[in-house]
Design an enzyme around this catalytic site. Structure first.
Site, PDB file in Angstrom:
ATOM      1  N   GLU A  63      55.834 -40.620 104.326  1.00  0.00           N
ATOM      2  CA  GLU A  63      56.288 -40.392 102.930  1.00  0.00           C
ATOM      3  C   GLU A  63      57.786 -41.322 102.716  1.00  0.00           C
ATOM      4  O   GLU A  63      57.835 -41.652 101.581  1.00  0.00           O
ATOM      5  CB  GLU A  63      56.385 -39.201 102.530  1.00  0.00           C
ATOM      6  N   PHE A 101      50.698 -21.800 100.931  1.00  0.00           N
ATOM      7  CA  PHE A 101      50.705 -22.798 101.838  1.00  0.00           C
ATOM      8  C   PHE A 101      51.066 -24.354 101.180  1.00  0.00           C
ATOM      9  O   PHE A 101      50.746 -24.651  99.942  1.00  0.00           O
ATOM     10  CB  PHE A 101      49.152 -22.968 102.400  1.00  0.00           C
ATOM     11  N   GLN A 102      52.050 -25.006 101.634  1.00  0.00           N
ATOM     12  CA  GLN A 102      52.574 -26.248 101.404  1.00  0.00           C
ATOM     13  C   GLN A 102      53.116 -26.239  99.977  1.00  0.00           C
ATOM     14  O   GLN A 102      52.844 -27.260  98.970  1.00  0.00           O
ATOM     15  CB  GLN A 102      51.642 -27.340 101.469  1.00  0.00           C
ATOM     16  N   LYS A 104      47.400 -28.800  91.574  1.00  0.00           N
ATOM     17  CA  LYS A 104      46.019 -29.231  91.912  1.00  0.00           C
ATOM     18  C   LYS A 104      44.903 -28.812  90.613  1.00  0.00           C
ATOM     19  O   LYS A 104      44.089 -29.508  90.480  1.00  0.00           O
ATOM     20  CB  LYS A 104      45.781 -28.750  93.348  1.00  0.00           C
ATOM     21  N   MET A 124      78.289 -49.058 112.764  1.00  0.00           N
ATOM     22  CA  MET A 124      79.420 -48.472 112.087  1.00  0.00           C
ATOM     23  C   MET A 124      80.088 -47.202 112.432  1.00  0.00           C
ATOM     24  O   MET A 124      81.363 -47.025 112.396  1.00  0.00           O
ATOM     25  CB  MET A 124      79.103 -48.519 110.515  1.00  0.00           C
TER      26      MET A 124
END
Length: 584
Positions: free
Chosen positions: A71, A133-134, A183, A492
């Site tokens: 993602e 969940f999620q 959803k 750096m």
């Protein structure tokens, strides 16, 4: 009779158009139809459970979707697309970890004023707040790093929310907007009406500047002997490069760019002094330090530009033109504030007439300074110096490539030694300084301009953060050219450890690295490695001539540092690593 027939035909078209605008669709159908109405031609994303109904609509409609392999790759690709095209980048991901994986990109876009519309799946409305969940609280997580965010609770509100999201993302100071889509809402049907005008009484950005403030800027030119224009990314977001050029030429004012403003003024022009800031040119920084009038257009006076505020432009009257009033006076006291679009402001400035002061002596002094204190590096036999690498990339691309980078030494060398003469050819992570940004951003940039050469100049460390996106190049045969500036370290970080931490290189060196060419070959991508300076130019020419993607592993001097440099706590006039040309 003919006129009546035409009128009846028009009425029928209007009726059909109204029916098309107002028809029953699922929430996911509304999302895809709204994106189509907004002219979206590509979506970057990654599917998952909560967003599956939307992906089902993507399948049905055939809208162009680019499947990232992570993602973070999707959101950075959307950023690259937005930076080059000027249109909003669209990213669609699922709930929970899918959504949290785009947080870095959202913060990056917020810092760099990039227009994004990010759609995250969410658990069903009845489960929100139950640690389902999620599930992740994306409204709470992203509130500080978005221009605005929405959570859709009623499908009838979805068309309005999407329309408002695109409006907010692209007007005023651009920025990311997030839409959190449960959803169950995406599965529910409702009436799709996209014909209503956006009505946001609390959001009315000032576009047209106050004419009296414009006149104050013009009047200040009458007395100024040492004026300087500081041009930031606001010039690019406003598509105001032509107006800036006309203004600078009309009044003979030298121009300095910020890191993100590069390309807003031609890098080869006599009035261009280079980039200012921590690793800017000596001339650009000294011009600001000695100026008596500093006209800031679309820059935000961040710390990497200003150095120690105590010493910043001590003798200058400051005029600041910005579409975001919150930036004016935030870091630097401003005598002439001008709120409005940079393009509109410059058009108004160019309409005015003024008996400006004579800047010829000032320009002559700065030209002499440019010639005496150029950017420099020391050649070392067959060792490839990274500065020379960037110069050669500029040469073989005729200075016309879109260049993307991560953050670090390679970023600064690219900004210093690749002269940008056109807008929107420079894609880098400025405010947030995100490693892993440059490669997926190059993918988005290539979608924005399919016919333009795109070169991703990356550090060996940053590339490994999003290297999995090589799958996109393999799948779509995108002709992105990857140049790894390989110094086997976090360059750096190593430089700062050398200069400020007693050369204690704590976890910044890479004694073992992957074989990058074999990694490329594993994805059926052409891989090349160059160790010697004498082979470099021909290898770069071969890379650019290849019709598909190429990955080049360039082994550069491991302990090369970026100079000049303003150390922490120092002012712009206290740069280190400055050499006269006769010592370079």
């Amino acid at each position: 009779m003919n006129t009546k027939w035409k009128a009846n035909e028009q009425n029928e078209q209007n009726h059909q158009s109204k029916e098309e605008m107002q028809r029953e669709l699922s929430g996911s159908g509304m999302v895809i139809e709204a994106l189509r109405r907004e002219g979206v031609d590509v979506i970057f994303g990654y599917p998952g459970g909560a967003i599956l109904p939307t992906y089902d609509e993507i399948y049905k409609t055939g809208i162009h979707h680019v499947l990232a392999r992570h993602e973070q790759g999707a959101i950075h690709a959307a950023e690259g697309y937005a930076r080059v095209s000027g249109k909003p980048g669209v990213c669609v991901v699922t709930s929970g970890p899918g959504a949290t994986n785009v947080v870095t990109g959202i913060a990056d876009a917020m810092m760099d004023s990039l227009p994004l519309v990010v759609i995250t799946g969410q658990v069903a409305s009845t489960l929100i707040g139950t640690d389902a969940f999620q599930e992740a609280d994306m409204i709470g997580i992203t509130m500080p790093i978005t221009k605005h965010n929405f959570q859709v609770r009623n499908v009838e509100e979805l068309p309005r929310i999407i329309k408002e999201a695109f409006h907010i993302a692209t007007t005023g100071r651009p920025g990311p907007v997030l839409i959190d889509l449960p959803k169950d809402v995406s599965l529910t049907t409702g009436m799709f009406d996209y014909d209503k005008e956006v009505n946001l009484p609390g959001y009315q950005p000032t576009i047209v500047p106050n004419r009296l403030q414009i006149k104050k800027v013009i009047d200040s030119l009458k007395e100024a002997k040492k004026p300087v224009i500081l041009a930031g990314a606001g010039i690019l977001h406003a598509h105001a490069a032509e107006e800036l050029y006309a203004f600078a030429k009309k009044y003979r004012i030298p121009v300095v760019n910020t890191l993100l403003g590069l390309g807003g003024f031609p890098g080869d022009d006599e009035l261009f002094l280079g980039m200012a800031g921590m690793h800017g040119t000596y001339t650009a920084n000294m011009a600001i330090h000695e100026s008596d009038l500093l006209i800031n257009i679309g820059a935000r006076f961040d710390d990497r530009l200003t150095g120690n505020l105590e010493f910043f432009a001590p003798n200058a009257k400051v005029a600041h033109i910005d579409i975001d009033p919150a930036e004016i006076g935030k870091n630097i006291p401003t005598e002439i504030p001008v709120v409005g679009c940079a393009k509109q402001a410059l058009e108004m400035l160019n309409e005015e007439e003024s008996q400006q002061g004579d800047t010829s002596a000032w320009i002559a002094k700065l030209t002499e300074m440019k010639n005496e204190f150029p950017l420099w590096y020391e050649e070392d036999g067959e060792t490839i110096k990274p500065q020379n690498l960037i110069e050669l990339i500029h040469e073989v691309t005729n200075g016309d490539a879109i260049v993307t980078t991560d953050v670090g030494q390679h970023q600064m060398w690219s900004a210093q030694f690749y002269r940008f003469n056109k807008p929107n050819r420079w894609v880098t992570s400025g405010g947030l300084g995100t490693m892993g940004f440059g490669f997926p951003a190059a993918i988005g940039a290539q979608f924005a301009e399919p016919k333009s050469p795109v070169v991703a100049v990356l550090g060996d460390a940053g590339f490994q953060m999003t290297a999995q996106e090589l799958s996109i190049l393999q799948e779509l045969n995108l002709p992105v050219k990857i140049v790894i500036v390989n110094n086997a370290s976090l360059g750096m970080v190593r430089q700062w450890q050398q200069l400020f931490h007693g050369e204690r290189y704590s976890n910044s060196l890479f004694p073992i690295q992957p074989n990058f060419t074999k990694l490329a070959e594993a994805y059926d991508i052409k891989g090349m490695r160059v160790d010697h300076l004498s082979d470099l130019k021909s290898a770069l020419e071969e890379m650019m001539a290849h019709p598909g993607p190429v990955l080049m592993d360039i082994r550069v001097a491991k302990e090369e540092n970026v100079y000049p440099m303003i150390s922490p706590g120092k002012g712009q006039h206290q740069m280190e690593g400055v050499k006269p040309c006769n010592e370079s």
